[in-house]
Scaffold this motif. Structure first.
Motif, PDB file in Angstrom:
ATOM      1  N   TYR A 194       0.844  -1.188   0.000  1.00  0.00           N
ATOM      2  CA  TYR A 194       0.000   0.000   0.000  1.00  0.00           C
ATOM      3  C   TYR A 194       0.887   1.248   0.000  1.00  0.00           C
ATOM      4  CZ  TYR A 194      -3.453  -3.400   1.577  1.00  0.00           C
ATOM      5  OH  TYR A 194      -4.260  -4.503   1.685  1.00  0.00           O
ATOM      6  N   PRO A 195       0.686   2.166  -0.949  1.00  0.00           N
ATOM      7  CA  PRO A 195       1.501   3.389  -0.959  1.00  0.00           C
ATOM      8  C   PRO A 195       1.189   4.260   0.248  1.00  0.00           C
ATOM      9  CG  PRO A 195      -0.280   3.541  -2.569  1.00  0.00           C
ATOM     10  CD  PRO A 195      -0.302   2.130  -2.042  1.00  0.00           C
ATOM     11  N   LEU A 196       2.217   4.919   0.758  1.00  0.00           N
ATOM     12  CA  LEU A 196       2.035   5.794   1.909  1.00  0.00           C
ATOM     13  C   LEU A 196       1.546   7.180   1.504  1.00  0.00           C
ATOM     14  CD1 LEU A 196       5.153   4.811   4.023  1.00  0.00           C
ATOM     15  CD2 LEU A 196       2.758   4.454   4.655  1.00  0.00           C
ATOM     16  N   PHE A 197       1.813   7.581   0.272  1.00  0.00           N
ATOM     17  CA  PHE A 197       1.389   8.891  -0.211  1.00  0.00           C
ATOM     18  C   PHE A 197       1.449   8.887  -1.733  1.00  0.00           C
ATOM     19  CE2 PHE A 197       5.617   8.923   1.750  1.00  0.00           C
ATOM     20  CZ  PHE A 197       6.420   8.955   0.619  1.00  0.00           C
ATOM     21  N   PRO A 198       0.804   9.856  -2.382  1.00  0.00           N
ATOM     22  CA  PRO A 198       0.787   9.889  -3.850  1.00  0.00           C
ATOM     23  C   PRO A 198       2.175  10.108  -4.448  1.00  0.00           C
ATOM     24  CG  PRO A 198      -0.952  11.276  -2.935  1.00  0.00           C
ATOM     25  CD  PRO A 198      -0.058  10.889  -1.782  1.00  0.00           C
ATOM     26  N   HIS A 199       2.340   9.647  -5.662  1.00  0.00           N
ATOM     27  CA  HIS A 199       3.630   9.764  -6.350  1.00  0.00           C
ATOM     28  C   HIS A 199       4.043  11.230  -6.494  1.00  0.00           C
ATOM     29  CE1 HIS A 199       6.948   8.702  -8.932  1.00  0.00           C
ATOM     30  NE2 HIS A 199       6.491   9.494  -9.888  1.00  0.00           N
ATOM     31  N   LYS A 200       3.094  12.131  -6.725  1.00  0.00           N
ATOM     32  CA  LYS A 200       3.446  13.539  -6.908  1.00  0.00           C
ATOM     33  C   LYS A 200       4.043  14.136  -5.640  1.00  0.00           C
ATOM     34  CE  LYS A 200      -1.230  15.275  -5.905  1.00  0.00           C
ATOM     35  NZ  LYS A 200      -2.377  16.048  -6.453  1.00  0.00           N
ATOM     36  N   VAL A 201       3.644  13.609  -4.468  1.00  0.00           N
ATOM     37  CA  VAL A 201       4.240  14.060  -3.207  1.00  0.00           C
ATOM     38  C   VAL A 201       5.683  13.583  -3.115  1.00  0.00           C
ATOM     39  CG1 VAL A 201       4.140  13.849  -0.694  1.00  0.00           C
ATOM     40  CG2 VAL A 201       2.029  14.147  -2.015  1.00  0.00           C
ATOM     41  N   ALA A 202       5.929  12.351  -3.533  1.00  0.00           N
ATOM     42  CA  ALA A 202       7.282  11.785  -3.457  1.00  0.00           C
ATOM     43  C   ALA A 202       8.268  12.609  -4.276  1.00  0.00           C
ATOM     44  CB  ALA A 202       7.261  10.335  -3.947  1.00  0.00           C
ATOM     45  N   ARG A 203       7.819  13.176  -5.394  1.00  0.00           N
ATOM     46  CA  ARG A 203       8.725  13.940  -6.264  1.00  0.00           C
ATOM     47  C   ARG A 203       9.198  15.236  -5.613  1.00  0.00           C
ATOM     48  NH1 ARG A 203       4.836  12.816 -10.406  1.00  0.00           N
ATOM     49  NH2 ARG A 203       4.214  15.016 -10.347  1.00  0.00           N
ATOM     50  N   THR A 204       8.474  15.707  -4.609  1.00  0.00           N
ATOM     51  CA  THR A 204       8.811  17.007  -4.005  1.00  0.00           C
ATOM     52  C   THR A 204       9.405  16.882  -2.605  1.00  0.00           C
ATOM     53  OG1 THR A 204       6.580  17.269  -3.074  1.00  0.00           O
ATOM     54  CG2 THR A 204       6.941  18.076  -5.317  1.00  0.00           C
ATOM     55  N   LEU A 205       9.715  15.671  -2.175  1.00  0.00           N
ATOM     56  CA  LEU A 205      10.238  15.495  -0.823  1.00  0.00           C
ATOM     57  C   LEU A 205      11.625  16.130  -0.681  1.00  0.00           C
ATOM     58  CD1 LEU A 205       9.292  11.751  -0.159  1.00  0.00           C
ATOM     59  CD2 LEU A 205       8.269  13.769   0.925  1.00  0.00           C
ATOM     60  N   PRO A 206      11.840  16.940   0.363  1.00  0.00           N
ATOM     61  CA  PRO A 206      13.166  17.514   0.584  1.00  0.00           C
ATOM     62  C   PRO A 206      14.116  16.475   1.186  1.00  0.00           C
ATOM     63  CG  PRO A 206      11.709  18.149   2.368  1.00  0.00           C
ATOM     64  CD  PRO A 206      10.866  17.384   1.370  1.00  0.00           C
ATOM     65  N   ARG A 207      15.382  16.703   1.023  1.00  0.00           N
ATOM     66  CA  ARG A 207      16.369  15.824   1.649  1.00  0.00           C
ATOM     67  C   ARG A 207      16.422  16.102   3.149  1.00  0.00           C
ATOM     68  NH1 ARG A 207      21.192  14.022  -2.290  1.00  0.00           N
ATOM     69  NH2 ARG A 207      20.075  14.198  -4.269  1.00  0.00           N
ATOM     70  N   LEU A 208      16.937  15.110   3.865  1.00  0.00           N
ATOM     71  CA  LEU A 208      17.028  15.223   5.318  1.00  0.00           C
ATOM     72  C   LEU A 208      18.057  16.284   5.701  1.00  0.00           C
ATOM     73  CD1 LEU A 208      15.484  13.407   7.387  1.00  0.00           C
ATOM     74  CD2 LEU A 208      17.641  12.238   7.782  1.00  0.00           C
ATOM     75  N   ASP A 209      17.791  17.036   6.757  1.00  0.00           N
ATOM     76  CA  ASP A 209      18.772  18.002   7.238  1.00  0.00           C
ATOM     77  C   ASP A 209      19.933  17.282   7.908  1.00  0.00           C
ATOM     78  OD1 ASP A 209      18.416  18.313  10.465  1.00  0.00           O
ATOM     79  OD2 ASP A 209      16.534  17.773   9.501  1.00  0.00           O
ATOM     80  N   ARG A 210      21.055  17.958   7.988  1.00  0.00           N
ATOM     81  CA  ARG A 210      22.299  17.342   8.466  1.00  0.00           C
ATOM     82  C   ARG A 210      22.177  16.821   9.894  1.00  0.00           C
ATOM     83  NH1 ARG A 210      26.017  14.395   6.821  1.00  0.00           N
ATOM     84  NH2 ARG A 210      25.714  15.596   4.914  1.00  0.00           N
ATOM     85  N   ARG A 211      21.549  17.560  10.797  1.00  0.00           N
ATOM     86  CA  ARG A 211      21.447  17.123  12.186  1.00  0.00           C
ATOM     87  C   ARG A 211      20.646  15.830  12.299  1.00  0.00           C
ATOM     88  NH1 ARG A 211      19.366  21.293  16.693  1.00  0.00           N
ATOM     89  NH2 ARG A 211      21.270  22.323  15.966  1.00  0.00           N
ATOM     90  N   SER A 212      19.505  15.752  11.619  1.00  0.00           N
ATOM     91  CA  SER A 212      18.693  14.531  11.643  1.00  0.00           C
ATOM     92  C   SER A 212      19.434  13.368  10.999  1.00  0.00           C
ATOM     93  CB  SER A 212      17.365  14.766  10.926  1.00  0.00           C
ATOM     94  OG  SER A 212      16.611  15.765  11.565  1.00  0.00           O
ATOM     95  N   PHE A 213      20.153  13.655   9.916  1.00  0.00           N
ATOM     96  CA  PHE A 213      20.930  12.614   9.233  1.00  0.00           C
ATOM     97  C   PHE A 213      21.941  11.995  10.191  1.00  0.00           C
ATOM     98  CE2 PHE A 213      24.505  11.030   6.842  1.00  0.00           C
ATOM     99  CZ  PHE A 213      23.937  10.404   5.734  1.00  0.00           C
ATOM    100  N   GLU A 214      22.702  12.825  10.875  1.00  0.00           N
ATOM    101  CA  GLU A 214      23.745  12.324  11.770  1.00  0.00           C
ATOM    102  C   GLU A 214      23.153  11.582  12.966  1.00  0.00           C
ATOM    103  OE1 GLU A 214      26.034  15.775  12.654  1.00  0.00           O
ATOM    104  OE2 GLU A 214      27.082  15.753  10.713  1.00  0.00           O
TER     105      GLU A 214
END
Length: 217
Positions: free
Chosen positions: A188-208
């Protein structure tokens, strides 16, 4: 799929005295892990291995290591010998590996147990009303080394009792029948494909923060 994520006809029988073909030592080890929290602590103590394997719980106990799939299988086996159904759920990603959870429920609420070398992809307490809520709790923690948010869908749970004839709990050979069953399960998809295309990358603090415990292979 029912709105509340409940399963029907899952073959659950509360028979905690059945050994399921496990050796006496392995049965005692799993039987001692009586709660999901105890199972998760056991998985966390096992070294994470990077290998293209699909070990059964008995093989993983013998080797004393495992990866995501093998950790989920171990957790499912421990749940089963303690009277719960052995349920797995697949989290499907893009530009990343899938992740496998052993899922359980307390009353009408879902939780999960998982083996991962990413800090945020492991245990979830049983506070989620639906499986979608449970899957979404992994979204912010699910990213690749480029910082891309990669989680896209989740499967309905599969009951591993369906694979008893394939020896999923005790086989010395890789139990590829398990990932095959997960791949074939409805997702089951969690959200529409058009939303996935606009997702921002994770910020550095959350990444680490999420990389705590990660080791390069």
């Amino acid at each position: 799929m029912p709105k509340n994520g409940k399963l029907s006809g899952n073959g659950f029988r509360r028979n905690v005295h059945q050994s399921f073909g496990l050796s006496p030592e392995d049965f005692r080890t799993l039987r001692a892990l009586k709660t999901p929290v105890q199972i998760q602590k056991f998985l966390d103590a096992l070294p994470y291995q990077y290998a293209n394997t699909a070990w059964s719980p008995q093989r993983a106990l013998r080797e004393r290591k495992g990866h995501c799939l093998e950790g989920a299988l171990l957790a499912a086996a421990a749940l089963r010998v303690n009277g719960r159904p052995a349920l797995l759920m697949d989290l499907e990603a893009v530009h990343d590996d899938d992740h496998v959870l052993a899922v359980y429920y307390e009353g009408s609420l879902w939780g999960s147990i998982a083996k991962s070398n990413f800090a945020g992809l492991r245990f979830r307490a049983p506070v989620y009303r639906t499986l979608r809520e449970l899957a979404l709790s992994y979204f912010e923690h699910y990213y690749n080394l480029r910082g891309e948010r990669t989680l896209r869908s989740y499967s309905r749970p599969v009951n591993l009792a369906r694979l008893d004839s394939r020896g999923w709990m005790t086989s010395d050979e890789d139990v590829w029948c398990v990932p095959e069953l997960l791949i074939a399960a409805r997702h089951y998809p969690l959200f529409p494909h058009k939303v996935a295309r606009t997702l921002p990358r994770l910020d550095r603090r959350s990444f680490e923060a999420g990389m705590h415990g990660w080791t390069k292979h």
